[in-house]
Design a protein around this motif. Structure first.
Motif, PDB file in Angstrom:
ATOM      1  N   ALA A 117       0.840  -1.201   0.000  1.00 52.87           N
ATOM      2  CA  ALA A 117       0.000   0.000   0.000  1.00 52.87           C
ATOM      3  C   ALA A 117       0.873   1.247   0.000  1.00 52.87           C
ATOM      4  CB  ALA A 117      -0.928   0.010   1.208  1.00 52.87           C
ATOM      5  N   TRP A 118       0.438   2.246  -0.737  1.00 52.26           N
ATOM      6  CA  TRP A 118       1.135   3.528  -0.836  1.00 52.26           C
ATOM      7  C   TRP A 118       0.155   4.648  -0.529  1.00 52.26           C
ATOM      8  CZ3 TRP A 118       6.290   3.888  -1.616  1.00 52.26           C
ATOM      9  CH2 TRP A 118       6.928   2.718  -2.004  1.00 52.26           C
ATOM     10  N   GLY A 119       0.624   5.673   0.165  1.00 55.38           N
ATOM     11  CA  GLY A 119      -0.201   6.835   0.481  1.00 55.38           C
ATOM     12  C   GLY A 119       0.333   8.058  -0.237  1.00 55.38           C
ATOM     13  N   CYS A 120      -0.558   8.854  -0.790  1.00 53.34           N
ATOM     14  CA  CYS A 120      -0.194  10.096  -1.473  1.00 53.34           C
ATOM     15  C   CYS A 120      -0.361  11.249  -0.486  1.00 53.34           C
ATOM     16  CB  CYS A 120      -1.083  10.310  -2.693  1.00 53.34           C
ATOM     17  SG  CYS A 120      -0.742  11.875  -3.540  1.00 53.34           S
ATOM     18  N   GLY A 121       0.701  12.023  -0.304  1.00 53.06           N
ATOM     19  CA  GLY A 121       0.648  13.163   0.605  1.00 53.06           C
ATOM     20  C   GLY A 121      -0.141  14.326   0.043  1.00 53.06           C
ATOM     21  N   SER A 122      -0.389  14.352  -1.266  1.00 51.49           N
ATOM     22  CA  SER A 122      -1.116  15.459  -1.885  1.00 51.49           C
ATOM     23  C   SER A 122      -2.632  15.260  -1.840  1.00 51.49           C
ATOM     24  CB  SER A 122      -0.663  15.641  -3.333  1.00 51.49           C
ATOM     25  OG  SER A 122       0.693  16.001  -3.369  1.00 51.49           O
ATOM     26  N   CYS A 123      -3.109  14.143  -2.373  1.00 53.54           N
ATOM     27  CA  CYS A 123      -4.563  13.914  -2.414  1.00 53.54           C
ATOM     28  C   CYS A 123      -5.045  13.023  -1.278  1.00 53.54           C
ATOM     29  CB  CYS A 123      -4.982  13.341  -3.767  1.00 53.54           C
ATOM     30  SG  CYS A 123      -4.473  11.626  -4.061  1.00 53.54           S
ATOM     31  N   ARG A 124      -4.123  12.495  -0.460  1.00 57.24           N
ATOM     32  CA  ARG A 124      -4.406  11.699   0.732  1.00 57.24           C
ATOM     33  C   ARG A 124      -5.054  10.349   0.430  1.00 57.24           C
ATOM     34  NH1 ARG A 124      -2.484  13.653   5.162  1.00 57.24           N
ATOM     35  NH2 ARG A 124      -4.124  12.712   6.377  1.00 57.24           N
ATOM     36  N   ARG A 125      -4.996   9.885  -0.817  1.00 55.87           N
ATOM     37  CA  ARG A 125      -5.525   8.561  -1.155  1.00 55.87           C
ATOM     38  C   ARG A 125      -4.489   7.491  -0.834  1.00 55.87           C
ATOM     39  NH1 ARG A 125      -7.851  11.589  -5.711  1.00 55.87           N
ATOM     40  NH2 ARG A 125     -10.087  11.253  -5.709  1.00 55.87           N
ATOM     41  N   VAL A 126      -4.974   6.300  -0.517  1.00 57.86           N
ATOM     42  CA  VAL A 126      -4.122   5.140  -0.276  1.00 57.86           C
ATOM     43  C   VAL A 126      -4.489   4.102  -1.326  1.00 57.86           C
ATOM     44  CG1 VAL A 126      -3.526   3.323   1.353  1.00 57.86           C
ATOM     45  CG2 VAL A 126      -3.996   5.628   2.194  1.00 57.86           C
ATOM     46  N   PHE A 127      -3.483   3.533  -1.981  1.00 58.59           N
ATOM     47  CA  PHE A 127      -3.732   2.574  -3.041  1.00 58.59           C
ATOM     48  C   PHE A 127      -2.682   1.473  -2.990  1.00 58.59           C
ATOM     49  CE2 PHE A 127      -1.046   5.938  -4.620  1.00 58.59           C
ATOM     50  CZ  PHE A 127      -0.043   5.278  -5.309  1.00 58.59           C
ATOM     51  N   THR A 128      -2.941   0.388  -3.696  1.00 57.76           N
ATOM     52  CA  THR A 128      -1.978  -0.713  -3.797  1.00 57.76           C
ATOM     53  C   THR A 128      -1.677  -0.987  -5.265  1.00 57.76           C
ATOM     54  OG1 THR A 128      -3.702  -2.407  -3.811  1.00 57.76           O
ATOM     55  CG2 THR A 128      -2.759  -1.844  -1.681  1.00 57.76           C
ATOM     56  N   LEU A 129      -0.538  -1.597  -5.498  1.00 51.62           N
ATOM     57  CA  LEU A 129      -0.138  -2.020  -6.831  1.00 51.62           C
ATOM     58  C   LEU A 129      -0.023  -3.531  -6.828  1.00 51.62           C
ATOM     59  CD1 LEU A 129       2.763   0.497  -7.486  1.00 51.62           C
ATOM     60  CD2 LEU A 129       0.407   0.654  -8.267  1.00 51.62           C
ATOM     61  N   LYS A 130      -0.405  -4.143  -7.930  1.00 54.21           N
ATOM     62  CA  LYS A 130      -0.310  -5.592  -8.029  1.00 54.21           C
ATOM     63  C   LYS A 130       0.058  -5.966  -9.452  1.00 54.21           C
ATOM     64  CE  LYS A 130      -2.991  -9.823  -7.637  1.00 54.21           C
ATOM     65  NZ  LYS A 130      -4.312 -10.393  -7.398  1.00 54.21           N
ATOM     66  N   LEU A 131       1.092  -6.761  -9.594  1.00 53.94           N
ATOM     67  CA  LEU A 131       1.468  -7.285 -10.898  1.00 53.94           C
ATOM     68  C   LEU A 131       0.571  -8.469 -11.207  1.00 53.94           C
ATOM     69  CD1 LEU A 131       3.376  -7.380 -13.349  1.00 53.94           C
ATOM     70  CD2 LEU A 131       4.812  -8.917 -11.999  1.00 53.94           C
ATOM     71  N   VAL A 132      -0.152  -8.398 -12.298  1.00 48.33           N
ATOM     72  CA  VAL A 132      -1.049  -9.479 -12.691  1.00 48.33           C
ATOM     73  C   VAL A 132      -0.267 -10.567 -13.415  1.00 48.33           C
ATOM     74  CG1 VAL A 132      -3.048 -10.066 -14.095  1.00 48.33           C
ATOM     75  CG2 VAL A 132      -3.013  -7.929 -12.810  1.00 48.33           C
ATOM     76  N   GLY A 133       0.650 -10.183 -14.271  1.00 53.02           N
ATOM     77  CA  GLY A 133       1.464 -11.158 -15.004  1.00 53.02           C
ATOM     78  C   GLY A 133       2.066 -10.534 -16.238  1.00 53.02           C
ATOM     79  N   ILE A 134       2.722 -11.355 -17.016  1.00 55.44           N
ATOM     80  CA  ILE A 134       3.313 -10.903 -18.258  1.00 55.44           C
ATOM     81  C   ILE A 134       2.549 -11.554 -19.407  1.00 55.44           C
ATOM     82  CG2 ILE A 134       5.398 -10.931 -19.677  1.00 55.44           C
ATOM     83  CD1 ILE A 134       6.985 -11.012 -17.049  1.00 55.44           C
ATOM     84  N   GLU A 135       2.086 -10.720 -20.322  1.00 55.60           N
ATOM     85  CA  GLU A 135       1.329 -11.240 -21.454  1.00 55.60           C
ATOM     86  C   GLU A 135       2.282 -11.857 -22.466  1.00 55.60           C
ATOM     87  OE1 GLU A 135      -1.850  -9.770 -24.819  1.00 55.60           O
ATOM     88  OE2 GLU A 135      -1.190  -8.375 -23.288  1.00 55.60           O
ATOM     89  N   VAL A 136       1.971 -13.045 -22.877  1.00 55.05           N
ATOM     90  CA  VAL A 136       2.781 -13.752 -23.855  1.00 55.05           C
ATOM     91  C   VAL A 136       1.965 -13.826 -25.141  1.00 55.05           C
ATOM     92  CG1 VAL A 136       3.964 -15.900 -24.415  1.00 55.05           C
ATOM     93  CG2 VAL A 136       3.849 -15.108 -22.039  1.00 55.05           C
ATOM     94  N   SER A 137       2.522 -13.280 -26.203  1.00 52.37           N
ATOM     95  CA  SER A 137       1.783 -13.324 -27.470  1.00 52.37           C
ATOM     96  C   SER A 137       1.910 -14.717 -28.093  1.00 52.37           C
ATOM     97  CB  SER A 137       2.298 -12.250 -28.420  1.00 52.37           C
ATOM     98  OG  SER A 137       3.691 -12.401 -28.606  1.00 52.37           O
TER      99      SER A 137
END
Length: 56
Positions: free
Chosen positions: A35-55
């Motif tokens: 989780a990451w918090g933004c000091g400007s807009c005060r939102r908290v969000f998370t990042l998640k890697l879904v995967g690598i697309e293979v053509s």
């Protein structure tokens, strides 16, 4: 994106800017792992890697 490896083989994705307001004032947040918090807009969000697309 870069990350530091945790003991369990997972890495924390480091965002360069807030996906909501675009500011760069980001800090890790205690809400949950990744989780990451933004000091400007005060939102908290998370990042998640879904995967690598293979053509096919």
């Amino acid at each position: 994106m870069t990350g530091s490896s945790g003991g369990d083989g997972t890495a924390r994705a480091v965002p360069f800017y807030c996906p909501f307001c675009g500011e760069e004032d980001l800090r890790p947040h205690e809400a949950s792992h990744g989780a990451w918090g933004c000091g400007s807009c005060r939102r908290v969000f998370t990042l998640k890697l879904v995967g690598i697309e293979v053509s096919a």
